[in-house]
Design a protein around this motif. Structure first.
Motif, PDB file in Angstrom:
ATOM      1  N   ASP A  11     -16.908  19.985 -54.358  1.00  0.00           N
ATOM      2  CA  ASP A  11     -17.646  20.061 -55.608  1.00  0.00           C
ATOM      3  C   ASP A  11     -17.073  21.187 -56.466  1.00  0.00           C
ATOM      4  O   ASP A  11     -16.082  21.818 -56.114  1.00  0.00           O
ATOM      5  N   LYS A  63     -10.553   5.792 -44.461  1.00  0.00           N
ATOM      6  CA  LYS A  63     -11.162   5.675 -45.793  1.00  0.00           C
ATOM      7  C   LYS A  63     -12.505   6.401 -45.854  1.00  0.00           C
ATOM      8  O   LYS A  63     -12.800   7.092 -46.821  1.00  0.00           O
ATOM      9  N   GLN A  64     -13.310   6.255 -44.823  1.00  0.00           N
ATOM     10  CA  GLN A  64     -14.613   6.917 -44.794  1.00  0.00           C
ATOM     11  C   GLN A  64     -14.457   8.441 -44.751  1.00  0.00           C
ATOM     12  O   GLN A  64     -15.180   9.168 -45.428  1.00  0.00           O
ATOM     13  N   THR A  65     -13.496   8.901 -43.966  1.00  0.00           N
ATOM     14  CA  THR A  65     -13.251  10.344 -43.888  1.00  0.00           C
ATOM     15  C   THR A  65     -12.793  10.882 -45.230  1.00  0.00           C
ATOM     16  O   THR A  65     -13.243  11.938 -45.680  1.00  0.00           O
ATOM     17  N   ALA A  66     -11.895  10.148 -45.897  1.00  0.00           N
ATOM     18  CA  ALA A  66     -11.410  10.573 -47.215  1.00  0.00           C
ATOM     19  C   ALA A  66     -12.551  10.620 -48.222  1.00  0.00           C
ATOM     20  O   ALA A  66     -12.643  11.543 -49.034  1.00  0.00           O
ATOM     21  N   GLU A  67     -13.456   9.631 -48.165  1.00  0.00           N
ATOM     22  CA  GLU A  67     -14.599   9.620 -49.071  1.00  0.00           C
ATOM     23  C   GLU A  67     -15.519  10.820 -48.816  1.00  0.00           C
ATOM     24  O   GLU A  67     -16.033  11.427 -49.750  1.00  0.00           O
ATOM     25  N   GLN A  68     -15.724  11.150 -47.550  1.00  0.00           N
ATOM     26  CA  GLN A  68     -16.562  12.301 -47.215  1.00  0.00           C
ATOM     27  C   GLN A  68     -15.947  13.605 -47.713  1.00  0.00           C
ATOM     28  O   GLN A  68     -16.651  14.483 -48.207  1.00  0.00           O
ATOM     29  N   GLN A  77     -13.501  18.036 -60.886  1.00  0.00           N
ATOM     30  CA  GLN A  77     -12.185  17.417 -60.720  1.00  0.00           C
ATOM     31  C   GLN A  77     -11.044  18.422 -60.849  1.00  0.00           C
ATOM     32  O   GLN A  77     -10.144  18.455 -60.022  1.00  0.00           O
ATOM     33  N   VAL A  87     -13.856  13.931 -50.284  1.00  0.00           N
ATOM     34  CA  VAL A  87     -13.962  13.952 -51.743  1.00  0.00           C
ATOM     35  C   VAL A  87     -15.386  14.307 -52.173  1.00  0.00           C
ATOM     36  O   VAL A  87     -15.588  15.073 -53.115  1.00  0.00           O
ATOM     37  N   LYS A  88     -16.383  13.784 -51.476  1.00  0.00           N
ATOM     38  CA  LYS A  88     -17.779  14.089 -51.827  1.00  0.00           C
ATOM     39  C   LYS A  88     -18.127  15.551 -51.562  1.00  0.00           C
ATOM     40  O   LYS A  88     -18.939  16.139 -52.254  1.00  0.00           O
ATOM     41  N   SER A  89     -17.520  16.144 -50.539  1.00  0.00           N
ATOM     42  CA  SER A  89     -17.863  17.529 -50.204  1.00  0.00           C
ATOM     43  C   SER A  89     -17.122  18.545 -51.068  1.00  0.00           C
ATOM     44  O   SER A  89     -17.463  19.714 -51.064  1.00  0.00           O
ATOM     45  N   GLU A 132     -10.351   1.805 -41.829  1.00  0.00           N
ATOM     46  CA  GLU A 132     -11.713   1.997 -42.335  1.00  0.00           C
ATOM     47  C   GLU A 132     -12.210   3.419 -42.042  1.00  0.00           C
ATOM     48  O   GLU A 132     -12.838   4.064 -42.879  1.00  0.00           O
TER      49      GLU A 132
END
Length: 171
Positions: free
Chosen positions: A25, A14-19, A74, A21-23, A11
Motif C-alpha cells: 500500500d 497467481k494467488q501469491t502475486a495478488e496477495q 502505485q 500486490v494487495k499488501s 494458480e
C-alpha cells in the motif's frame, strides 16, 4: 514417462502475486522509496563533507517527495536535492557552482561607499571577458558520485525494506 500438471502451480503463483500486490500500500511504498533516497542523501552529505567550509551545503542536502509525480499506492517519487534558499535565507543557493565548477570572479579591492561590497560589476565583467573560462574554479561534485557509488546498495536496501514491510503487513 512422468506427467506433471502445472495448472495448480500456476494458480498458486497467481494467488501469491495478488496477495503481494494487495499488501503493498502507500505507506509501504513510501517507506521503501524513502529508504533508497535516504541512502543517496547520506552519501551526498558524506562527499560534501570533504569540501566543507561553512556547513551550509551539508545542512541543505535534503530528500523531497514529489507529490505531483507520486500517485498513491502505485508510484512514489523522491528527489535528493539541495535546499536552494538565497543569500539572505538559509540554503545553499551556490550548490550548482560547487557541483559543476564556475568562472572565477576575482575580489575587487575597491569597496563601494554605497553598498559596502567588495565584488562589483567590474569584477564580473572581467570574468565574463575571459574566453571560455580560462580562469575556472574546480568542480567538487557530490551528487553524481553519490548516485554512482550507492545505486546498487540502494536497490538492495529497498528490496530488504520491502521484504520487511511485507512481513510486517502479513502478520
Amino acid at each position: 514417462m512422468m506427467r506433471f500438471d502445472t495448472s495448480s502451480l500456476i494458480e498458486a503463483v497467481k494467488q501469491t502475486a495478488e496477495q503481494v500486490v494487495k499488501s503493498i500500500d502507500e505507506p509501504t511504498l513510501r517507506t521503501v522509496g524513502f529508504a533508497g533516497a535516504d541512502l543517496f542523501r547520506d552519501q551526498a552529505k558524506q562527499i560534501a563533507l570533504y569540501n566543507m567550509k561553512t556547513g551550509m551545503l551539508f545542512d541543505s542536502i535534503i530528500v523531497k517527495r514529489l507529490d505531483e509525480e507520486s500517485d498513491g499506492g502505485q508510484v512514489q517519487v523522491y528527489l535528493v536535492t539541495v535546499r536552494n534558499g538565497n543569500a539572505s535565507r538559509d540554503g545553499a543557493y551556490y550548490w550548482r557552482w560547487v557541483e559543476k565548477g564556475h568562472k572565477f570572479v576575482p575580489k575587487n579591492t575597491n569597496v563601494s561607499a554605497r553598498t559596502g561590497r567588495t565584488i562589483g560589476w567590474a569584477a564580473h565583467r572581467r570574468a565574463a571577458e575571459l574566453e571560455y573560462g580560462n580562469a575556472r574554479v574546480r568542480a567538487y561534485p557530490f551528487m553524481r558520485p553519490a548516485y554512482e557509488t550507492r545505486k546498487r546498495d540502494a536497490v538492495d536496501l529497498m528490496t530488504r525494506t520491502l521484504a520487511q514491510q511485507l512481513a510486517r503487513n502479513s502478520t
